[in-house]
Structure formats: structure tokens, C-alpha cells
Design an enzyme around this catalytic site. Structure first.
Site, mmCIF file in Angstrom:
data_model
loop_
_atom_site.group_PDB
_atom_site.id
_atom_site.type_symbol
_atom_site.label_atom_id
_atom_site.label_comp_id
_atom_site.label_asym_id
_atom_site.label_seq_id
_atom_site.Cartn_x
_atom_site.Cartn_y
_atom_site.Cartn_z
ATOM 1 N N SER A 51 24.544 -11.548 -2.236
ATOM 2 C CA SER A 51 24.829 -12.098 -0.667
ATOM 3 C C SER A 51 25.352 -13.589 -0.841
ATOM 4 O O SER A 51 25.795 -14.077 0.230
ATOM 5 C CB SER A 51 23.800 -12.040 0.142
ATOM 6 O OG SER A 51 22.756 -12.535 -0.168
ATOM 7 N N ASP A 336 19.850 -19.823 6.609
ATOM 8 C CA ASP A 336 18.955 -18.657 7.416
ATOM 9 C C ASP A 336 17.787 -18.768 6.483
ATOM 10 O O ASP A 336 17.533 -19.693 5.515
ATOM 11 C CB ASP A 336 19.557 -17.297 7.524
ATOM 12 C CG ASP A 336 19.950 -16.680 6.186
ATOM 13 O OD1 ASP A 336 19.763 -17.214 5.220
ATOM 14 O OD2 ASP A 336 21.034 -15.780 6.544
ATOM 15 N N HIS A 339 19.611 -18.090 2.428
ATOM 16 C CA HIS A 339 20.842 -18.651 2.173
ATOM 17 C C HIS A 339 21.180 -20.100 2.474
ATOM 18 O O HIS A 339 20.780 -20.481 3.575
ATOM 19 C CB HIS A 339 21.838 -17.707 2.691
ATOM 20 C CG HIS A 339 21.583 -16.158 2.356
ATOM 21 N ND1 HIS A 339 20.985 -15.634 3.468
ATOM 22 C CD2 HIS A 339 21.986 -15.435 1.373
ATOM 23 C CE1 HIS A 339 20.849 -14.100 2.956
ATOM 24 N NE2 HIS A 339 21.488 -14.338 1.725
#
Ligand code: NAG
Ligand code: NAG
Length: 372
Positions: A51, A336, A339
Site C-alpha cells: 500500500s 492514517d 501510512h
């Protein structure tokens, strides 16, 4: 890393999408006039990972690891795209530094014309190991990313009149970055279902990971990759998610034993880069020491005021759909719960591209790799 605990369904999505599509068109039009790029440093850029590099490959998957809704992308030109960030990821900033004309499209949607500039195969919650993060749903694990790349290589070979030599020549000029391993350690070994930690010690498990990663990198080489930069794993023991889950170590703001395991992995990865450079002499591999870059930062001097909290969501959830995030994203290290913010990615990618100390990149930085 991943998006742990939210499933979101909204009946107003189609309308919203139309709205974004219009917005994107307007932006693309204005970009045509605004962009004055220099000569790209590489003709093509292929991206593998999780991600931290995903550009939308998970959007169509049945997965808890998704980010294609606002306020993700609040600072990205085309809005929410599936990037787990307010703005640009580390690979987007890298593309900008290389003066590429466009961000690299995800494999899921890349057109035949686009693949000659590169493809992004990265997928949120993916790991080196196939079983990593399986409980989060569908994801494109590293082995599958390699198969997808093989598909692209066949397409490129076709475009070159089925001349394999010509396709290999073409690929040898492209940059490849791979950033994987965070989920194998942070979700597989230390996640909510830590199965591997029952079977293996950190030393054994990182050895296993590197062994498998080594095979995967050799496959990438066989398919034609010659300029490869490997992003090491960051200080995931400092992510709000893992600190909330395990508690910070005494006298630390991070889970130190998780960072220790990351260091075992990273040290082995650096040695693997030396091995690969010795074995595969017509290729160049380099290791980007994100962990060391991160630990060397003077956060206050860089304008970061919020270093251990999240801009969007809570320490244990992803960015919550349609909520209002923090006002000034560039004050936050974390977007978040897992990340980095764009501001952090700019620093990571900047030092990966142009090393400030000898430990940032081993043996060479991405700018030097691109020039080879
Ligand atoms: C294939 O491409 C290479 C490199 O561009 C070229 O030298 C060679 O002549 C081509 N082979 C054929 C059969 O066209
Ligand atoms: C946002 O934060 C950055 C970094 O601390 C600072 O330079 C900038 O002035 C801030 N912007 C606003 C609008 O407060």
C-alpha cells in the site's frame, strides 16, 4: 501497510465518481498548459510493492485494504485514486523527481499505450509471502505481481514484433522499484492473527522472507529488469496502529522489538543487494535505507508538529470515508494509522533519489541508478 477495520458502501458513489471524473478532466486540461517538464531520466518505470506504492490496484478487489474514497487523495491532483495517502506516495514523488510526464498507471487499468512508460503492480496488504494478510481479503501478492509483469512483458514483446532481444533492450533502460515486507512483519508476524510468530523466531522468519524475496528478485531479473531499487522497511514499530496495539516500549515512542525485527530484515536485504550485484553483473540493484532516513530526521526542524498521531481516522482505523481530515497535512508524519503523509513521502523519496548521507542508499541513489 493496510486498512484494518472498515467496510464501506455508499449508494451515492456513482454520482460522486462522475463529479470526480469531471474534476479530473478539468485538471488534466489545465495541466497540459501548466506542465513544463524536462527530459525524463528514464523512459519507463515499473513499480512493485504494497500500500505504500499502490496506485489503485485494489479498487476493484473485495478487500478491506482500499483507499479509493475521500478524504484519501485530498491533496492529489485527481483526488481519491486508491492511494493510501492524502497526496503523492513515495513512488509518485520518485516519478516527479525523474521528470516523468505522468504518474505510473496501475496494472488494473493500464492501457496498451501506457505500458511503454511503465506499470504499477503494487497492492495494498500484499506481502512477500502469499499468506500474508489473507484475512483482509483479495490482494495481489508479490508472486502474482510478478506474473502480471510477465503479462506486460509479453505485450511489450508483441509490440516489438515479437523480437525478444528488442523487448529486453527496452526493459534494460527502465527503472524498477520494489517496496515490500512491511505487511509480512507488521501484519503477518505481528498482526491480529500472528500465526508466523508461533512457528518462527524473528531471526528465522526474516531469513525466510529474504530467501523468498531473493527468488522473486531473480525472477524479475529473468524477465528483463536491470535497474532495481529496493525500498527497505520503515520504522513500522512507530506506526500509530502498532503502537496502539502493542504499546510503546519503556522509554520509547515506538514498539522497539518490532523495529528490531525490521532491522534484521533490512540488514539481510542490504546483504542480498550485494549478493545480487555480484551474481548478476549486467544488472544493478540498490538498497534504499528508509529506516535510517526516518530515524535521522529532525522532525521539528522540518515543520512536523504532529509526529505520533494521525491526520485521518484513529490510531487503529484507516481513514474514515468522507470525514474531514486535519487542516494542515504537512504538519503530520502519518496520514492514517499506518501510512505516511505526502510530506513524509517527499522526504523519503527525495533522499532515495539524491542521497544526503552514505547510509541513505547502498551502493547508489536512484538518480545515479537512472543515469547508468
Ligand atoms: C531484434 O531486435 C534487435 C535489437 O533491436 C535487432 O538487432 C535485431 O536485428 C532484431 N531481430 C530481428 C529478427 O528483427
Ligand atoms: C502548515 O504546516 C507547515 C509545516 O509546519 C507550515 O510551513 C505552513 O505554514 C502551515 N500552513 C498553514 C496554512 O498553517
Amino acid at each position: 501497510m493496510v486498512f484494518l477495520s472498515l467496510i464501506f458502501v455508499s449508494s451515492s458513489m456513482p454520482e460522486l465518481k462522475k463529479c470526480w471524473a469531471l474534476f479530473v478532466q478539468i485538471l488534466l486540461l489545465s495541466n497540459l498548459q501548466l506542465c513544463a517538464h524536462g527530459e525524463p531520466e528514464v523512459p519507463c518505470y515499473f513499480i512493485f510493492g504494497d500500500s505504500l506504492s499502490d496506485g489503485g490496484n485494489n479498487n476493484g478487489l473485495v478487500s478491506l485494504a482500499k483507499a479509493n474514497y475521500p478524504p484519501n487523495g485530498i491533496d492529489f491532483p485527481s483526488g481519491p485514486t486508491g492511494r493510501f495517502c492524502n497526496g503523492r506516495t513515495i513512488v509518485d514523488v520518485t516519478a516527479d523527481l525523474l521528470q516523468l510526464e505522468n504518474y505510473i498507471p496501475p496494472f488494473a487499468t493500464a492501457s496498451d499505450q501506457q505500458i511503454l512508460q511503465g506499470v504499477n503492480y503494487a497492492s495494498g496488504s500484499a506481502g512477500i509471502r502469499d499468506e500474508t494478510a489473507v484475512f483482509l481479503g483479495e490482494r495481489i501478492v508479490m508472486n502474482q505481481q510478478l506474473q502480471n509483469f510477465q503479462t506486460t512483458v509479453s505485450q511489450i514483446t508483441g509490440m516489438q514484433g515479437n523480437n525478444e532481444t528488442a523487448a529486453m533492450n527496452f526493459l534494460s533502460k527502465c527503472l524498477f522499484t520494489i517496496g515490500i515486507g512491511s505487511n509480512d512483519i507488521g501484519v503477518n508476524y505481528y498482526g491480529p492473527l500472528p500465526l508466523s510468530s508461533i512457528e518462527y523466531t524473528p531471526d528465522q522468519f526474516t531469513a525466510l522472507l529474504i530467501d523468498q524475496y531473493s527468488q522473486q528478485l531473480r525472477i524479475l531479473y529473468q524477465y528483463g529488469a536491470r535497474k532495481l531499487a529496493l525500498f527497505g522497511v520503515s520504522q513500522i514499530g512507530c506506526t500509530p496502529a502498532l503502537v496502539a496495539w502493542y504499546g510503546a516500549s519503556p522509554g520509547s515512542t515506538c514498539v522497539d522489538y518490532i523495529n528490531d525485527m525490521v532491522q534484521l530484515f533490512n540488514n539481510r536485504l542490504m546483504l542480498l543487494v550485494d549478493d545480487l550485484n555480484n551474481d548478476l553483473t549486467d544488472a544493478k540493484f540498490t538498497y534504499i535505507n528508509i529506516f535510517e532516513i526516518q530515524s535521522s530526521l529532525d522532525l521539528a526542524a522540518l515543520g512536523f508538529r504532529v509526529t505520533d498521531d494521525v491526520c485521518c481516522g484513529t490510531s487503529l482505523t484507516g481513514c474514515i470515508p468522507f470525514t474531514t481530515p486535519c487542516e494542515n497535512r504537512s504538519e503530520y508524519v502519518y496520514w492514517d494509522f499506518a501510512h505516511p503523509s505526502e510530506a513524509t513521502n517527499v522526504i523519503f523519496a527525495g533522499r532515495a533519489y539524491s542521497a544526503q548521507t552514505p547510509s541513505d542508499a547502498h551502493p547508489i541513489d536512484i538518480h545515479t541508478l537512472a543515469q547508468l
